[in-house]
Design an enzyme around this catalytic site. Structure first.
Site, PDB file in Angstrom:
ATOM      1  N   HIS A 141      90.552 -61.568 -44.894  1.00 13.58           N
ATOM      2  CA  HIS A 141      90.249 -61.803 -46.303  1.00 13.58           C
ATOM      3  C   HIS A 141      89.207 -60.823 -46.825  1.00 13.58           C
ATOM      4  O   HIS A 141      88.455 -60.226 -46.053  1.00 13.58           O
ATOM      5  CB  HIS A 141      89.770 -63.247 -46.561  1.00 13.58           C
ATOM      6  CG  HIS A 141      88.705 -63.731 -45.619  1.00 13.58           C
ATOM      7  ND1 HIS A 141      88.953 -64.623 -44.607  1.00 13.58           N
ATOM      8  CD2 HIS A 141      87.385 -63.458 -45.538  1.00 13.58           C
ATOM      9  CE1 HIS A 141      87.845 -64.881 -43.941  1.00 13.58           C
ATOM     10  NE2 HIS A 141      86.874 -64.179 -44.492  1.00 13.58           N
ATOM     11  N   ARG A 151      82.021 -62.025 -55.114  1.00 15.12           N
ATOM     12  CA  ARG A 151      81.302 -63.062 -55.849  1.00 15.12           C
ATOM     13  C   ARG A 151      81.759 -63.114 -57.304  1.00 15.12           C
ATOM     14  O   ARG A 151      82.047 -62.083 -57.903  1.00 15.12           O
ATOM     15  CB  ARG A 151      79.794 -62.802 -55.764  1.00 15.12           C
ATOM     16  CG  ARG A 151      79.294 -62.716 -54.322  1.00 15.12           C
ATOM     17  CD  ARG A 151      77.838 -62.306 -54.230  1.00 15.12           C
ATOM     18  NE  ARG A 151      77.412 -62.201 -52.828  1.00 15.12           N
ATOM     19  CZ  ARG A 151      77.393 -61.074 -52.126  1.00 15.12           C
ATOM     20  NH1 ARG A 151      77.762 -59.933 -52.714  1.00 15.12           N
ATOM     21  NH2 ARG A 151      77.009 -61.064 -50.878  1.00 15.12           N
ATOM     22  N   GLU A 199      88.590 -64.398 -50.876  1.00 20.24           N
ATOM     23  CA  GLU A 199      87.607 -65.475 -50.832  1.00 20.24           C
ATOM     24  C   GLU A 199      86.651 -65.270 -52.005  1.00 20.24           C
ATOM     25  O   GLU A 199      85.879 -64.312 -52.031  1.00 20.24           O
ATOM     26  CB  GLU A 199      86.833 -65.464 -49.513  1.00 20.24           C
ATOM     27  CG  GLU A 199      85.748 -66.534 -49.441  1.00 20.24           C
ATOM     28  CD  GLU A 199      84.918 -66.472 -48.167  1.00 20.24           C
ATOM     29  OE1 GLU A 199      83.794 -67.027 -48.176  1.00 20.24           O
ATOM     30  OE2 GLU A 199      85.385 -65.853 -47.193  1.00 20.24           O
ATOM     31  N   ASN A 216      77.807 -68.632 -56.509  1.00 23.40           N
ATOM     32  CA  ASN A 216      76.453 -69.061 -56.185  1.00 23.40           C
ATOM     33  C   ASN A 216      75.870 -69.800 -57.375  1.00 23.40           C
ATOM     34  O   ASN A 216      75.859 -69.270 -58.496  1.00 23.40           O
ATOM     35  CB  ASN A 216      75.581 -67.854 -55.830  1.00 23.40           C
ATOM     36  CG  ASN A 216      76.009 -67.203 -54.532  1.00 23.40           C
ATOM     37  OD1 ASN A 216      75.966 -67.831 -53.475  1.00 23.40           O
ATOM     38  ND2 ASN A 216      76.452 -65.962 -54.602  1.00 23.40           N
ATOM     39  N   HIS A 234      89.358 -51.368 -56.150  1.00 19.90           N
ATOM     40  CA  HIS A 234      90.233 -52.438 -56.605  1.00 19.90           C
ATOM     41  C   HIS A 234      90.915 -53.105 -55.421  1.00 19.90           C
ATOM     42  O   HIS A 234      90.869 -52.613 -54.290  1.00 19.90           O
ATOM     43  CB  HIS A 234      91.298 -51.890 -57.561  1.00 19.90           C
ATOM     44  CG  HIS A 234      92.172 -50.834 -56.958  1.00 19.90           C
ATOM     45  ND1 HIS A 234      92.017 -49.495 -57.212  1.00 19.90           N
ATOM     46  CD2 HIS A 234      93.218 -50.909 -56.075  1.00 19.90           C
ATOM     47  CE1 HIS A 234      92.920 -48.794 -56.536  1.00 19.90           C
ATOM     48  NE2 HIS A 234      93.657 -49.631 -55.835  1.00 19.90           N
ATOM     49  N   GLU A 269      95.230 -53.405 -58.976  1.00 14.66           N
ATOM     50  CA  GLU A 269      96.362 -52.524 -59.179  1.00 14.66           C
ATOM     51  C   GLU A 269      97.629 -53.299 -58.873  1.00 14.66           C
ATOM     52  O   GLU A 269      97.705 -54.013 -57.865  1.00 14.66           O
ATOM     53  CB  GLU A 269      96.273 -51.296 -58.268  1.00 14.66           C
ATOM     54  CG  GLU A 269      97.429 -50.325 -58.470  1.00 14.66           C
ATOM     55  CD  GLU A 269      97.353 -49.100 -57.573  1.00 14.66           C
ATOM     56  OE1 GLU A 269      98.164 -48.177 -57.765  1.00 14.66           O
ATOM     57  OE2 GLU A 269      96.471 -49.065 -56.684  1.00 14.66           O
ATOM     58  N   LEU A 275      79.124 -73.931 -37.586  1.00 15.56           N
ATOM     59  CA  LEU A 275      80.559 -73.689 -37.711  1.00 15.56           C
ATOM     60  C   LEU A 275      81.169 -73.293 -36.368  1.00 15.56           C
ATOM     61  O   LEU A 275      82.327 -73.598 -36.081  1.00 15.56           O
ATOM     62  CB  LEU A 275      80.810 -72.582 -38.740  1.00 15.56           C
ATOM     63  CG  LEU A 275      82.223 -72.414 -39.273  1.00 15.56           C
ATOM     64  CD1 LEU A 275      82.704 -73.710 -39.915  1.00 15.56           C
ATOM     65  CD2 LEU A 275      82.270 -71.271 -40.291  1.00 15.56           C
TER      66      LEU A 275
END
Length: 335
Positions: free
Chosen positions: A26, A30, A107, A111, A125, A173, A305
């Protein structure tokens, strides 16, 4: 028994990326600007419509759902999963054209309280492959999307493409091509020295090259093609783990005479899978000693995690995170 010399040990280590099982997982960036988003929606929907569509007027849910809506309705992506982490004051969502177990996805990270970011001049891009770029552009335009380049080929070229901009200013694009197993097909980054960057990311280099040994082993990618365009004063290199019509590729772009770009704080990184983050980090450490860049996170599990990762930046400052294959699949199953 005599120990292997450092040169032999390094040569053996540099074989690892050729054997490793890697793919693009991925791209992380932000998103923000709550005021603009809320103003846009309230100017186009009545209050009852908003409540009906979004289900509530919670600001965070309201914002995130609108961004998701843009990606799903304009680009045709699916919202795969999302999570809110109040204690760390951020939320993120994963969107793509298929399950994360096999597709490259985006992703999006929000914030709390941060309303805008600087994209900078270095990030180029993302690209989406479509069988009909003209139809896709009209769909995006009909839904209020910002088309920055109308579809069509460059003079003397055959590929039809267009550019659009999402609500946060990120450029996509749109490339017309036949059916592909990976529609989210490119990440384009600008670099100051194309030759150096190719050496950093690619894999095939004779091991007797004393100066550059290992520099083409950092991520084990294959150099798929290069394009030099004197009339446009730029050069491109496409790198990946399979052919362009089969997988996501990294597009490195060099503009003649430009050696530095601003990174901004919007685009974060790309994540790539590996079977062994520790061994992969050793390889990257060798490469950065030769060509620049540095390890930014030593290999190990993420607290809470337990997914093992390592991260580094290349000579231009672009960040890559290597993620343990098995841990990544376990993480998906647990959510």
């Amino acid at each position: 028994m005599a120990e292997a010399s450092p040169a032999v040990a390094n040569a053996e280590l540099l074989e690892w990326p050729k054997k490793d099982k890697r793919r693009f997982l991925h791209a992380v960036y932000r998103v923000g600007d709550l005021d603009r988003t809320i103003k846009y929606v309230f100017n186009t929907l009545t209050a009852p419509d908003v409540v009906d569509y979004f289900g509530c007027l919670d600001v965070l849910t309201f914002f995130c759902t609108f961004v998701f809506r843009y990606y799903t309705e304009c680009f045709g992506m699916e919202l795969l999963r999302k999570r809110d982490v109040p204690e760390e004051k951020y939320s993120n969502a994963f969107l793509g054209f298929g399950p994360e177990q096999s597709y490259f996805v985006v992703e999006l990270t929000y914030n709390y309280g941060v309303t805008s970011y600087d994209i900078g001049t270095g990030f180029g891009h993302l690209a989406i492959a479509t069988e009909d770029v003209y139809k896709m552009v009209e769909n995006i335009r009909a839904k209020g999307g910002n088309v920055t380049r109308e579809p069509g080929p460059l003079k003397g070229m055959t590929t039809h493409f267009a550019f659009v901009k999402d609500p946060d200013g990120y450029i996509f694009e749109l490339i017309q091509r036949g059916p592909t197993p990976e529609p989210l097909c490119q990440v384009m980054l600008r670099v100051g020295d194309l030759g150096r960057s190719i050496k950093f990311y690619e894999k095939d280099l004779p091991l007797n090259d004393v100066v550059l040994v290992g520099s083409l082993q950092a991520l084990g990618m294959k150099l798929l093609r290069t394009i030099d365009s004197p009339e446009l004063k730029c050069a491109l290199a496409m790198l990946g783990y399979a052919e362009e019509d089969q997988t996501t590729v990294l597009e490195l772009a060099y503009s003649y005479g430009v050696t530095e770009y601003t990174k901004g704080n919007a685009y974060a990184q790309v994540a790539i899978s590996t079977d062994d983050v520790y061994k992969s980090a050793e390889v990257v450490n060798l490469v950065t000693q030769e060509l620049g860049g540095k390890i930014t996170r030593q290999p190990g599990p993420i607290p809470g995690l337990n997914t093992k990762i390592t991260s580094f930046v290349d000579p231009d400052g672009w960040k890559t995170v290597l993620v343990d294959n098995e841990d990544f699949l376990k993480e998906l199953q647990s959510e």
